[in-house]
Design a protein around this motif. Structure first.
Motif, PDB file in Angstrom:
ATOM      1  N   GLU A  19       4.297  -2.232  -8.941  1.00  0.00           N
ATOM      2  CA  GLU A  19       4.594  -2.974 -10.167  1.00  0.00           C
ATOM      3  C   GLU A  19       5.828  -3.843  -9.999  1.00  0.00           C
ATOM      4  O   GLU A  19       5.848  -5.021 -10.408  1.00  0.00           O
ATOM      5  N   HIS A  20       6.867  -3.276  -9.399  1.00  0.00           N
ATOM      6  CA  HIS A  20       8.109  -4.040  -9.208  1.00  0.00           C
ATOM      7  C   HIS A  20       7.894  -5.192  -8.235  1.00  0.00           C
ATOM      8  O   HIS A  20       8.370  -6.314  -8.467  1.00  0.00           O
ATOM      9  N   ASP A  21       7.183  -4.948  -7.129  1.00  0.00           N
ATOM     10  CA  ASP A  21       6.942  -6.017  -6.160  1.00  0.00           C
ATOM     11  C   ASP A  21       6.070  -7.115  -6.746  1.00  0.00           C
ATOM     12  O   ASP A  21       6.310  -8.308  -6.507  1.00  0.00           O
ATOM     13  N   ARG A  22       5.049  -6.729  -7.499  1.00  0.00           N
ATOM     14  CA  ARG A  22       4.162  -7.732  -8.082  1.00  0.00           C
ATOM     15  C   ARG A  22       4.916  -8.604  -9.079  1.00  0.00           C
ATOM     16  O   ARG A  22       4.727  -9.832  -9.125  1.00  0.00           O
ATOM     17  N   ALA A  23       5.788  -7.991  -9.867  1.00  0.00           N
ATOM     18  CA  ALA A  23       6.584  -8.760 -10.823  1.00  0.00           C
ATOM     19  C   ALA A  23       7.487  -9.755 -10.101  1.00  0.00           C
ATOM     20  O   ALA A  23       7.638 -10.908 -10.541  1.00  0.00           O
ATOM     21  N   ASP A  24       8.076  -9.337  -8.986  1.00  0.00           N
ATOM     22  CA  ASP A  24       8.927 -10.251  -8.223  1.00  0.00           C
ATOM     23  C   ASP A  24       8.116 -11.383  -7.616  1.00  0.00           C
ATOM     24  O   ASP A  24       8.541 -12.546  -7.634  1.00  0.00           O
ATOM     25  N   ARG A  25       6.954 -11.055  -7.071  1.00  0.00           N
ATOM     26  CA  ARG A  25       6.124 -12.104  -6.473  1.00  0.00           C
ATOM     27  C   ARG A  25       5.666 -13.100  -7.528  1.00  0.00           C
ATOM     28  O   ARG A  25       5.707 -14.313  -7.305  1.00  0.00           O
ATOM     29  N   ASP A  26       5.265 -12.595  -8.681  1.00  0.00           N
ATOM     30  CA  ASP A  26       4.802 -13.479  -9.746  1.00  0.00           C
ATOM     31  C   ASP A  26       5.930 -14.374 -10.253  1.00  0.00           C
ATOM     32  O   ASP A  26       5.698 -15.513 -10.674  1.00  0.00           O
ATOM     33  N   ALA A  48       2.680   3.799  -4.340  1.00  0.00           N
ATOM     34  CA  ALA A  48       1.323   3.484  -4.790  1.00  0.00           C
ATOM     35  C   ALA A  48       1.298   3.209  -6.295  1.00  0.00           C
ATOM     36  O   ALA A  48       0.221   2.983  -6.857  1.00  0.00           O
ATOM     37  N   GLY A  49       2.465   3.213  -6.918  1.00  0.00           N
ATOM     38  CA  GLY A  49       2.529   3.030  -8.363  1.00  0.00           C
ATOM     39  C   GLY A  49       3.641   2.090  -8.784  1.00  0.00           C
ATOM     40  O   GLY A  49       3.492   0.865  -8.741  1.00  0.00           O
ATOM     41  N   VAL A  50       4.788   2.655  -9.121  1.00  0.00           N
ATOM     42  CA  VAL A  50       5.867   1.861  -9.697  1.00  0.00           C
ATOM     43  C   VAL A  50       6.395   0.821  -8.721  1.00  0.00           C
ATOM     44  O   VAL A  50       6.768  -0.287  -9.131  1.00  0.00           O
ATOM     45  N   SER A  91       1.338  -4.118   2.452  1.00  0.00           N
ATOM     46  CA  SER A  91       0.893  -2.904   3.148  1.00  0.00           C
ATOM     47  C   SER A  91      -0.425  -2.408   2.575  1.00  0.00           C
ATOM     48  O   SER A  91      -1.364  -2.080   3.318  1.00  0.00           O
ATOM     49  N   TRP A  92      -0.513  -2.348   1.263  1.00  0.00           N
ATOM     50  CA  TRP A  92      -1.749  -1.862   0.637  1.00  0.00           C
ATOM     51  C   TRP A  92      -2.893  -2.844   0.828  1.00  0.00           C
ATOM     52  O   TRP A  92      -4.051  -2.446   0.993  1.00  0.00           O
ATOM     53  N   ASP A  93      -2.577  -4.133   0.838  1.00  0.00           N
ATOM     54  CA  ASP A  93      -3.630  -5.136   0.998  1.00  0.00           C
ATOM     55  C   ASP A  93      -4.302  -5.048   2.361  1.00  0.00           C
ATOM     56  O   ASP A  93      -5.508  -5.289   2.487  1.00  0.00           O
ATOM     57  N   VAL A  94      -3.540  -4.727   3.417  1.00  0.00           N
ATOM     58  CA  VAL A  94      -4.135  -4.701   4.757  1.00  0.00           C
ATOM     59  C   VAL A  94      -4.777  -3.362   5.089  1.00  0.00           C
ATOM     60  O   VAL A  94      -5.572  -3.272   6.032  1.00  0.00           O
ATOM     61  N   MET A  95      -4.469  -2.304   4.335  1.00  0.00           N
ATOM     62  CA  MET A  95      -5.035  -0.985   4.612  1.00  0.00           C
ATOM     63  C   MET A  95      -6.383  -0.830   3.925  1.00  0.00           C
ATOM     64  O   MET A  95      -6.556  -0.030   2.993  1.00  0.00           O
ATOM     65  N   ALA A 123      -9.317   0.196   8.614  1.00  0.00           N
ATOM     66  CA  ALA A 123      -7.883   0.031   8.847  1.00  0.00           C
ATOM     67  C   ALA A 123      -7.083   1.094   8.101  1.00  0.00           C
ATOM     68  O   ALA A 123      -5.979   1.447   8.498  1.00  0.00           O
ATOM     69  N   GLY A 124      -7.671   1.627   7.019  1.00  0.00           N
ATOM     70  CA  GLY A 124      -6.978   2.644   6.249  1.00  0.00           C
ATOM     71  C   GLY A 124      -6.827   3.967   6.969  1.00  0.00           C
ATOM     72  O   GLY A 124      -6.016   4.812   6.570  1.00  0.00           O
ATOM     73  N   VAL A 125      -7.581   4.153   8.062  1.00  0.00           N
ATOM     74  CA  VAL A 125      -7.508   5.416   8.796  1.00  0.00           C
ATOM     75  C   VAL A 125      -6.100   5.654   9.322  1.00  0.00           C
ATOM     76  O   VAL A 125      -5.580   6.772   9.262  1.00  0.00           O
ATOM     77  N   VAL A 126      -5.450   4.603   9.840  1.00  0.00           N
ATOM     78  CA  VAL A 126      -4.118   4.785  10.412  1.00  0.00           C
ATOM     79  C   VAL A 126      -3.091   5.109   9.329  1.00  0.00           C
ATOM     80  O   VAL A 126      -2.031   5.644   9.627  1.00  0.00           O
ATOM     81  N   GLY A 127      -3.414   4.796   8.096  1.00  0.00           N
ATOM     82  CA  GLY A 127      -2.497   5.079   6.994  1.00  0.00           C
ATOM     83  C   GLY A 127      -3.018   6.160   6.068  1.00  0.00           C
ATOM     84  O   GLY A 127      -2.737   6.136   4.872  1.00  0.00           O
TER      85      GLY A 127
END
Length: 290
Positions: free
Chosen positions: A219-226, A214-216, A136-140, A144-148
């Motif tokens: 971190e949790h998603d990035r750890a899972d992806r890695d 936008a924070g924690v 979500s953050w990568d595409v905004m 494109a960030g206007v809609v979010g």
């Protein structure tokens, strides 16, 4: 307001936190998690349909509706990991060690986290109209960030967002009810009033929920992806075709997270459980049959 024919329970899920939940039907359990700026009422049509042959559990997420709204001094109270643990505890308190879960918008972020953190509990997972948090953050980006814009506003440090939103709460939350619906009649006046009242009374916790994403939550998603963690259960994603407008392939992004994916594009607006309840209920039944 209540879902007709459903019993209401107040269930303790953590220290100092109880969830308001509507429960109806019988059979294999499915938990339905609402989005923003809504409450469990958004599932009223779909829940009634599924209750014919499933036990349907519709809670207000922590921080929303009639559920408890703990303060967020640590920044962890509204992490999706914490909110997902609430849902697993809720299901267990109601007698279900394993259950399916479907989430819309904010509830979908909680559902995905439940699937990643509790794969032995979640049998099937459905996500309505989001991307995983990292994506979500990568595409905004850029225009494109206007809609979010609300994502960026509520990601700011405590103080300013809460003050700004509280000063014009009905206009703020009403904006999304108006702009995100393709069928304004799908949310009748009494339901809209209930959503606005619930949101108006929960500004700090709603902001805390978004701030966590936008924070924690990242971190949790990035750890899972890695670590290569993925959703191993059957997954259905229902999504508007906003990827085309913003220049990304939503199905491809989801395939990076889900081994068994059914990705469907819908023609109704964002509030699809209210705008297209038969389509949503049908997709959930297809999921539960997998």
């Amino acid at each position: 307001m209540k879902i007709e024919g459903f019993a209401y329970r107040r269930v303790q899920v953590a220290d100092g936190v109880a969830l308001n939940a509507a429960v109806g039907g019988s059979g294999s359990p499915i938990v339905l998690l609402h989005g923003f700026p809504q409450t469990h009422l958004m599932w009223r049509h779909v829940a009634a349909d599924l209750a014919a042959d499933h036990t349907v559990i519709c809670p207000d997420l922590r921080g929303y509706g009639d559920s408890d709204k703990p303060e967020d001094a640590s920044g962890e109270a509204y992490a999706k990991r914490t909110m997902a643990a609430d849902i697993v505890a809720l299901a267990r308190e109601l007698g279900h060690e394993r259950f399916a879960v479907a989430g819309h918008d904010r509830g979908a972020h909680v559902a995905v986290r439940a699937g990643l953190d509790h794969p032995d509990a979640v049998t099937h997972l459905a996500s309505l109209d989001i991307l995983p948090t990292l994506d979500s953050w990568d595409v905004m980006r850029g225009t494109a960030g206007v809609v979010g814009f609300h994502l960026f506003l509520m990601a700011q440090p405590p103080g300013l967002p809460e003050q700004m939103i509280s000063a014009s709460a009905d206009a703020f939350f009403g904006h999304f009810l108006d702009q995100w619906a393709s069928d304004p009649d799908a949310i009748p006046a009494d339901v809209r009033a209930a959503y606005l009242k619930a949101s108006r009374e929960a500004v700090p916790s709603i902001v805390a929920d978004y701030r966590a994403s936008a924070g924690v939550d990242i971190e949790h998603d990035r750890a899972d992806r890695d670590a290569g963690r993925r959703l191993g259960m059957p997954v259905t994603v229902l999504q508007q075709d906003w990827g085309t407008a913003l220049g990304f392939d939503a199905a491809a992004l989801w395939r990076a997270w889900a081994d068994d994916l059914d990705h469907r594009t819908v023609t109704c607006g964002h509030f699809m459980a209210e705008e297209g309840p038969a389509e949503v209920a049908g997709a959930l039944r297809d999921l539960l049959d997998r």
